[in-house]
Write an enzyme that holds these catalytic residues in place. Structure first.
Site, PDB file in Angstrom:
ATOM      1  N   CYS A  75       0.872  -1.177   0.000  1.00  0.00           N
ATOM      2  CA  CYS A  75       0.000   0.000   0.000  1.00  0.00           C
ATOM      3  C   CYS A  75       0.905   1.222   0.000  1.00  0.00           C
ATOM      4  O   CYS A  75       1.618   1.461   0.992  1.00  0.00           O
ATOM      5  CB  CYS A  75      -0.906  -0.010   1.236  1.00  0.00           C
ATOM      6  SG  CYS A  75      -1.933   1.475   1.382  1.00  0.00           S
ATOM      7  N   HIS A 161      -2.451  -4.806 -10.364  1.00  0.00           N
ATOM      8  CA  HIS A 161      -3.137  -3.649 -10.946  1.00  0.00           C
ATOM      9  C   HIS A 161      -3.460  -3.866 -12.419  1.00  0.00           C
ATOM     10  O   HIS A 161      -2.633  -4.395 -13.162  1.00  0.00           O
ATOM     11  CB  HIS A 161      -2.255  -2.394 -10.815  1.00  0.00           C
ATOM     12  CG  HIS A 161      -2.186  -1.863  -9.420  1.00  0.00           C
ATOM     13  ND1 HIS A 161      -3.064  -0.923  -8.933  1.00  0.00           N
ATOM     14  CD2 HIS A 161      -1.367  -2.179  -8.370  1.00  0.00           C
ATOM     15  CE1 HIS A 161      -2.776  -0.661  -7.664  1.00  0.00           C
ATOM     16  NE2 HIS A 161      -1.757  -1.408  -7.298  1.00  0.00           N
ATOM     17  N   GLU A 210     -10.316   0.181  -5.865  1.00  0.00           N
ATOM     18  CA  GLU A 210      -9.349  -0.694  -5.199  1.00  0.00           C
ATOM     19  C   GLU A 210      -9.942  -2.064  -4.853  1.00  0.00           C
ATOM     20  O   GLU A 210     -11.079  -2.169  -4.383  1.00  0.00           O
ATOM     21  CB  GLU A 210      -8.841  -0.058  -3.907  1.00  0.00           C
ATOM     22  CG  GLU A 210      -7.898   1.108  -4.121  1.00  0.00           C
ATOM     23  CD  GLU A 210      -7.093   1.428  -2.879  1.00  0.00           C
ATOM     24  OE1 GLU A 210      -6.866   0.509  -2.063  1.00  0.00           O
ATOM     25  OE2 GLU A 210      -6.704   2.593  -2.719  1.00  0.00           O
ATOM     26  N   CYS A 219      -4.657   6.318  -4.532  1.00  0.00           N
ATOM     27  CA  CYS A 219      -4.065   4.980  -4.440  1.00  0.00           C
ATOM     28  C   CYS A 219      -2.611   5.095  -4.873  1.00  0.00           C
ATOM     29  O   CYS A 219      -2.341   5.400  -6.043  1.00  0.00           O
ATOM     30  CB  CYS A 219      -4.820   3.997  -5.331  1.00  0.00           C
ATOM     31  SG  CYS A 219      -4.163   2.322  -5.298  1.00  0.00           S
ATOM     32  N   GLY A 222      -1.530   2.379  -7.151  1.00  0.00           N
ATOM     33  CA  GLY A 222      -2.293   2.619  -8.383  1.00  0.00           C
ATOM     34  C   GLY A 222      -1.657   3.693  -9.241  1.00  0.00           C
ATOM     35  O   GLY A 222      -1.575   3.569 -10.475  1.00  0.00           O
TER      36      GLY A 222
HETATM   37  N1  LIG Z   1      -6.404  -2.187  -2.252  1.00  0.00           N
HETATM   38  C1  LIG Z   1      -4.991  -2.531  -2.428  1.00  0.00           C
HETATM   39  C2  LIG Z   1      -4.195  -2.231  -1.144  1.00  0.00           C
HETATM   40  C3  LIG Z   1      -4.116  -0.742  -0.828  1.00  0.00           C
HETATM   41  C4  LIG Z   1      -3.443   0.028  -1.935  1.00  0.00           C
HETATM   42  C5  LIG Z   1      -3.610   1.548  -1.904  1.00  0.00           C
HETATM   43  N2  LIG Z   1      -4.393   2.100  -0.843  1.00  0.00           N
HETATM   44  C6  LIG Z   1      -2.265   2.264  -2.068  1.00  0.00           C
HETATM   45  O1  LIG Z   1      -2.118   3.407  -1.603  1.00  0.00           O
HETATM   46  O2  LIG Z   1      -1.361   1.673  -2.728  1.00  0.00           O
HETATM   47  C7  LIG Z   1      -4.891  -4.026  -2.785  1.00  0.00           C
HETATM   48  O3  LIG Z   1      -5.834  -4.770  -2.497  1.00  0.00           O
HETATM   49  O4  LIG Z   1      -3.856  -4.415  -3.347  1.00  0.00           O
END
Ligand SMILES: N[C@H](CCC[C@H](N)C(=O)O)C(=O)O
Length: 277
Positions: A75, A161, A210, A219, A222
């Site tokens: 994250c 992703h 997400e 994100c 992201g």
């Molecule tokens: N939902 C993401 C984790 C959090 C990523 C995001 N909040 C960031 O800042 O990179 C996943 O399931 O891989």
């Protein structure tokens, strides 16, 4: 028992941060879902746990759980909050902090202006690294969704992703396509879904649906995924400013075999205590 926590955000992607270096708590999937609930609990996109390292070369172990209670590999916005949290809590005085995650080691650097610079590692495009069901690591793949065919970029930033290029993020079908692609059969561990608008060679707009949390206001992984797949598709040159609904991240990726660096803010909102049975 009373669990102490700090509520933080990175460009409005919000987190409950818990120090499990000086506290002890068992937080199972159901409990995390309850804590994530924005009406009945504390409410967050992800829970971040600060734990002692297992590897003596590291300063901390960094664990991440989505609002659905499931643990994930990485994250990016959380990493910046993690760095500022451990310094603010007096768990370290270092400005360069090494953390171990499910996806491997990360180096976090708190700059003089308190923004945080995260070495996000080298993006991985091999389908088996994502994981994604595809014969090659081509710059784009065709995905059949909702009776239409979409060209997507696919990459692992430690977490999976998929990135679609759209003309205008404001009118992108995030609510409709996000959940369908998140759970698409070709992504066996589900996937985060980015909707990317190219503004210039060094500028992008992005919205992210997400995995395990739904659309968030920012994100970090992201933003890195959008730049990595975008550069590979010949759309950008490093560095790229990525404008998300919650604010802007700068992403640097000088060459394809170099690690990606993400720079941005991290903010503490409040501290609290919550009773756990
Ligand atoms: N939902 C993401 C984790 C959090 C990523 C995001 N909040 C960031 O800042 O990179 C996943 O399931 O891989």
């Amino acid at each position: 028992m009373l669990l102490h926590f700090t509520k933080m955000h990175g460009l409005s992607n919000d987190f409950m941060v818990v120090d499990l270096v000086t506290q002890r708590a068992r937080l199972d999937t159901e409990r995390i879902q309850q804590l994530a609930n924005r009406h009945l609990g504390i409410g967050f996109d992800q829970l971040l746990l600060v734990e002692p390292p297992r590897d003596p070369e590291m300063d901390f172990r960094y664990r991440i759980f989505n609002a659905d209670g499931h643990e994930v590999e990485n994250c990016g916005n959380g990493a910046r909050c993690f760095a500022r949290f451990v310094r603010g809590a007096g768990l370290t005085h270092k400005r360069e902090i090494r953390v171990e995650t499910q996806a491997g080691p990360l180096t976090l650097r708190v700059e003089e202006d308190e923004r945080v610079r995260v070495n996000m590692g080298v993006p991985r495009f091999a389908p088996e690294a994502v994981p994604f069901d595809a014969p090659t690591d081509a710059p784009t793949h065709t995905l059949e969704v909702d009776d239409a065919r979409w060209e997507i970029g696919v990459v692992s930033m430690g977490n999976p992703h998929a990135v679609l290029v759209v003309d205008d993020v404001d009118s992108a079908p995030v609510a409709r396509l996000g959940p369908l692609i998140e759970r698409h059969v070709r992504f066996p561990r589900r996937v985060n879904v980015g909707f990317l608008q190219v503004v210039s060679r060094h500028e992008a707009r992005l919205r992210v649906f997400e995995r395990g949390s739904g659309e968030t206001l920012a994100c970090g992984t992201g933003a890195c995924a959008a730049v990595a797949t975008g550069i590979r598709r010949g759309l950008f040159e490093s560095p790229v400013d990525v404008h998300l609904p919650g604010g802007t991240l700068t992403v640097e990726w000088p060459t394809e075999d170099a690690p990606m660096v993400m720079i941005g803010p991290a903010t503490s909102v409040f501290e609290g205590r919550i009773a756990l049975p």
